[in-house]
Design a protein around this motif. Structure first.
Motif, PDB file in Angstrom:
ATOM      1  N   LYS A 112      15.581   1.725 -12.111  1.00 36.95           N
ATOM      2  CA  LYS A 112      15.382   2.941 -11.323  1.00 36.95           C
ATOM      3  C   LYS A 112      13.922   3.095 -10.922  1.00 36.95           C
ATOM      4  CE  LYS A 112      19.196   5.670 -13.166  1.00 36.95           C
ATOM      5  NZ  LYS A 112      19.550   6.820 -14.006  1.00 36.95           N
ATOM      6  N   GLU A 113      13.035   2.821 -11.857  1.00 40.23           N
ATOM      7  CA  GLU A 113      11.606   2.932 -11.569  1.00 40.23           C
ATOM      8  C   GLU A 113      11.197   1.907 -10.512  1.00 40.23           C
ATOM      9  OE1 GLU A 113       7.423   2.411 -13.989  1.00 40.23           O
ATOM     10  OE2 GLU A 113       9.222   3.011 -15.090  1.00 40.23           O
ATOM     11  N   ARG A 156      12.441   3.134  -7.133  1.00 36.23           N
ATOM     12  CA  ARG A 156      11.579   4.197  -6.625  1.00 36.23           C
ATOM     13  C   ARG A 156      10.252   3.638  -6.124  1.00 36.23           C
ATOM     14  NH1 ARG A 156      11.337   7.109 -11.403  1.00 36.23           N
ATOM     15  NH2 ARG A 156      13.488   7.088 -11.985  1.00 36.23           N
ATOM     16  N   LYS A 192      10.753   1.890  -2.784  1.00 33.82           N
ATOM     17  CA  LYS A 192      10.919   2.804  -1.658  1.00 33.82           C
ATOM     18  C   LYS A 192       9.565   3.292  -1.153  1.00 33.82           C
ATOM     19  CE  LYS A 192      15.412   4.995  -2.011  1.00 33.82           C
ATOM     20  NZ  LYS A 192      16.100   6.238  -2.278  1.00 33.82           N
TER      21      LYS A 192
END
Length: 146
Positions: free
Chosen positions: A50-51, A54, A57
């Motif tokens: 997830k990190e 992120r 992105k």
């Protein structure tokens, strides 16, 4: 004698079951500990993924020398956003038809662009960029001139 054989057989079975049960208990404990550590590692991997997502992105692709040379040859590359088009038209306070006159397209085309049903071509992106730089007064003056 058959009685002694059956008693001996039963005793051997009992002792064997006791030994197997003791071995299985240690294996069960080890298995539970391994499962817990695997679950913790999975949680860590998910958090790291997830990190990374992120971070991916937020990061932009670095421009290479060939990319900048291509952009200089083609002019600047334009991006299009339907919501920004609608926001700019609202900021100017003009109808879709009037905005279309400024850009050089029909009001229906502007409506379709704002709804995301269509996308402007490269030449239309250039005229959109030119209109995008207009203030509200300049836009109304141009509309009166048309």
């Amino acid at each position: 004698m058959p009685n002694i054989a059956s008693i001996l057989k039963a005793e051997i079975s009992r002792v064997a079951r006791k030994e197997v049960r003791a071995e299985i208990e240690t294996l069960k404990k080890a298995s539970a500990a391994h499962r817990a550590s695997i679950a913790e590692l999975r949680r860590q991997v998910n958090a790291l993924e997830k990190e990374l997502h992120r971070a991916g992105k937020g990061a932009t692709r670095p421009a290479t020398v060939s990319d900048s040379a291509n952009e200089a040859a083609e002019g600047t590359k334009r991006r299009f956003s339907a919501s920004r088009l609608a926001a700019h038209r609202a900021k100017l306070g003009v109808s879709a038809a009037s905005y279309g006159q400024l850009v050089g397209v029909s009001g229906q085309t502007i409506y379709h662009w704002e709804q995301g049903k269509a996308r402007p071509r490269a030449a239309q992106l250039e005229s959109l960029a030119a209109v995008r730089e207009l203030a509200a007064r300049e836009a109304t003056e141009r509309l009166r001139a048309l």
